[in-house]
Design a protein around this motif. Sequence first.
Motif, short mmCIF file in Angstrom:
data_model
loop_
_atom_site.label_atom_id
_atom_site.label_comp_id
_atom_site.label_asym_id
_atom_site.label_seq_id
_atom_site.Cartn_x
_atom_site.Cartn_y
_atom_site.Cartn_z
N PHE A 161 12.85 -0.94 -9.20
CA PHE A 161 13.47 -1.41 -7.96
C PHE A 161 12.49 -1.36 -6.81
O PHE A 161 12.40 -2.29 -5.99
N MET A 162 11.74 -0.25 -6.71
CA MET A 162 10.82 -0.10 -5.59
C MET A 162 9.79 -1.22 -5.57
O MET A 162 9.48 -1.77 -4.51
N TRP A 163 9.26 -1.58 -6.75
CA TRP A 163 8.26 -2.66 -6.80
C TRP A 163 8.92 -4.03 -6.65
O TRP A 163 8.31 -4.94 -6.10
N VAL B 89 8.97 -4.53 -2.99
CA VAL B 89 7.69 -4.92 -2.39
C VAL B 89 7.61 -6.44 -2.25
O VAL B 89 7.30 -6.95 -1.18
N PHE B 90 7.92 -7.17 -3.32
CA PHE B 90 7.80 -8.63 -3.19
C PHE B 90 9.06 -9.25 -2.60
O PHE B 90 8.99 -10.30 -1.97
N ARG C 159 -5.78 -3.46 -6.10
CA ARG C 159 -5.53 -2.04 -6.42
C ARG C 159 -4.19 -1.89 -7.14
O ARG C 159 -4.08 -1.09 -8.08
N THR C 160 -3.17 -2.63 -6.74
CA THR C 160 -1.87 -2.57 -7.42
C THR C 160 -2.04 -2.92 -8.89
O THR C 160 -1.52 -2.22 -9.77
N PHE C 161 -2.77 -3.98 -9.18
CA PHE C 161 -2.97 -4.39 -10.57
C PHE C 161 -3.76 -3.34 -11.35
O PHE C 161 -3.47 -3.08 -12.52
N TYR D 27 0.83 -1.20 0.00
CA TYR D 27 0.00 0.00 0.00
C TYR D 27 0.87 1.26 0.00
O TYR D 27 0.62 2.20 -0.75
N ALA D 28 1.89 1.28 0.84
CA ALA D 28 2.76 2.45 0.93
C ALA D 28 3.46 2.72 -0.41
O ALA D 28 3.61 3.88 -0.81
N TYR D 29 3.86 1.68 -1.11
CA TYR D 29 4.51 1.88 -2.40
C TYR D 29 3.52 2.31 -3.47
O TYR D 29 3.90 3.03 -4.40
N GLN D 30 2.25 1.94 -3.34
CA GLN D 30 1.23 2.50 -4.23
C GLN D 30 1.19 4.01 -4.06
O GLN D 30 1.18 4.77 -5.03
N VAL D 31 1.14 4.44 -2.80
CA VAL D 31 1.04 5.86 -2.49
C VAL D 31 2.28 6.60 -2.99
O VAL D 31 2.18 7.67 -3.61
N MET D 32 3.46 6.03 -2.75
CA MET D 32 4.70 6.70 -3.14
C MET D 32 4.88 6.78 -4.65
O MET D 32 5.26 7.83 -5.17
N THR D 33 4.62 5.68 -5.35
CA THR D 33 4.95 5.64 -6.77
C THR D 33 3.82 6.11 -7.68
O THR D 33 4.08 6.71 -8.72
N PHE D 34 2.60 5.85 -7.30
CA PHE D 34 1.48 6.31 -8.12
C PHE D 34 0.93 7.65 -7.64
O PHE D 34 0.48 8.45 -8.44
N GLY D 35 0.97 7.89 -6.36
CA GLY D 35 0.45 9.14 -5.82
C GLY D 35 1.51 10.21 -5.63
O GLY D 35 1.19 11.35 -5.35
N GLN D 36 2.78 9.84 -5.76
CA GLN D 36 3.91 10.75 -5.55
C GLN D 36 3.77 11.54 -4.26
O GLN D 36 3.92 12.76 -4.21
N ARG D 37 3.46 10.82 -3.19
CA ARG D 37 3.31 11.48 -1.89
C ARG D 37 3.64 10.50 -0.78
O ARG D 37 3.81 9.32 -1.01
N GLU D 38 3.71 11.03 0.40
CA GLU D 38 3.90 10.21 1.60
C GLU D 38 2.51 9.81 2.12
O GLU D 38 1.50 10.40 1.74
#
Length: 173
Positions: A149-151, A154-155, A120-122, A68-79
Amino acid sequence: MNMDQIYLITDIPGFTPQISRLISMMNYARHTTLEATRGLTVEQLDYLIDSDHNSIGALLLHSAAVEYAYQVMTFGQRELSEEEWLEWGPALRLGDEGRRMIKGNELNYYIDRLEQVRTRTFELFATVDDDWLNTEESFWYNKPANYYFMWYHVFEDEINHRGQIRMIRKRFG
């Protein structure tokens, strides 16, 4: 997750080639995590080796929280927002807070959280292409990292915790 192709890192309809391969690896990691937790009771999910370790339930929720946090960081460009930290913070931080707050849940609770976040990731991956994976940002220790790298992390993090889950499971049989 197509179980007939679980051992193939290959194209997946609806996704670009590199994102398909990333998803293939994420699917296999998730499959093995779920296999490692199959049939666990609430007591087993809450089991602590000692007062410094995390429970299997906490590790499962941690995997969902990291994704979830990486969704926010990479798709939302926010913390994460304050509200998101209230929801996901104990699972991200683990430790004493996680041991205190993440317990008493059945396996389906954790599986549902993992599946909600993964769905949601997909959905988000379907909106980007392979070039998006090359997007670079400052990351750990102020070093550049790309979304690929960030994704991967995640796994990779999930695989690391799956090893812990297997070890904990051996402690109670």
